[in-house]
Design a protein around this motif. Structure first.
Motif: not given
Length: 302
Positions: A149-168
């Protein structure tokens, strides 16, 4: 119109605050959908389960909604227009969702999920997949956990993309605590969404429900890596139940009987690597346009 939706949210808060178990919540939502409106159902019931008049519960619910709004928390009821439409199509959609950040009704996202203790190879693949999703204009969706989760989210943010977190947990919390900074980054440029009351702490029951909400929210789920007892298996099974495509990297099949059991289910795919997974996702994204083209061709037949 805005006042109507505010009334609908307040009515849904009243109805769901009465529920003390997940089963009771599901039953309340089912009754709302049968009535067509939380406000209508509340009017029909007139009296709460505890004997208190509805007119005493609604002001408290409205005050609670105002407090959440002042804290930057968005609230959407299943029966209102701004509820995420891709989530609303699920048979077990939550009656309320709580958000921080920018909510988009028609958000096109792909869940990138896997082990919290994934190997470096799998973390690199998750990052590569997230980069490919950003390049396609798709949201990268995760549970904001450690590992994949962290690897995918950080990459998305660093690339200027949109990240969505659905949290527990509820949106007052960030879990795991070490991901608080990442949680805040997602709020500032994307979206954090929860099906739980804001004050809800993490528990063994909240994360399976989170996985169900995430699978319903997304166009598809990609399983990067998982263990035999990983929560990832819950998301994969829920995605199948929701009729959402599932893509398993071949390495995720290793030692996982649950993954092999999914292979004969509709719209479950196996990809040998990130490029192949992205190719499958390209086909999934094209489906609505292909269906529209087919329907137009049928209409034009002599």
């Amino acid at each position: 119109m805005q006042e109507r939706w505010e009334d609908e949210r307040a009515a849904m808060v009243v109805l769901l605050r009465r529920a003390h178990t997940e089963r009771q919540e599901r039953e309340a939502v089912a009754r709302v959908m049968e009535a067509g409106s939380a406000s209508r159902l509340l009017d029909e019931e007139q009296q709460s389960l505890f004997g208190g008049p509805v007119q005493e519960e609604l002001p408290a619910a409205r005050a609670e909604l105002e407090r959440w709004a002042a804290q930057g928390i968005g609230v959407r009821a299943l029966t209102e227009a701004d509820y995420p439409h891709q989530l609303s199509s699920a048979f077990d959609a939550p009656g309320l969702v709580f958000t921080r950040g920018e909510a988009r009704s028609g958000d096109a996202g792909v869940a990138v999920v896997g082990s919290r203790s994934a190997a470096q190879r799998d973390l690199a693949r998750a990052a590569a997949l997230a980069g490919g999703l950003v390049a396609r204009g798709l949201s990268v969706v995760s549970g904001l956990a450690a590992g994949i989760d962290t690897a995918a989210t950080e990459t998305a943010l660093d690339a200027g993309g949109r990240a969505v977190g659905v949290i527990g947990t509820g949106v007052y919390h960030a879990y795991p605590p070490e991901n608080l900074a990442l949680h805040r980054r997602v709020v500032s440029s994307g979206l954090v969404l929860s099906p739980f009351w804001p004050e809800t702490p993490p528990s063994k029951t909240t994360f399976p429900r989170r996985n169900g909400t995430m699978s319903a929210y997304c166009l598809a789920t990609v399983i990067m890596a998982a263990g035999p007892r990983s929560g990832t298996r819950i998301q994969a099974r829920k995605a199948v139940e929701h009729g959402r495509p599932v893509i398993l990297l071949r390495s995720a099949l290793e030692g996982n009987d649950w993954a092999h059991e999914l292979l004969d289910r509709p719209d479950v795919h196996v990809a040998d690597g990130v490029d192949e997974a992205l190719a499958v996702l390209d086909e999934i994204v094209r489906r609505p346009a292909d269906m529209d083209r087919l329907l137009r061709d049928l209409v034009d037949l002599p």
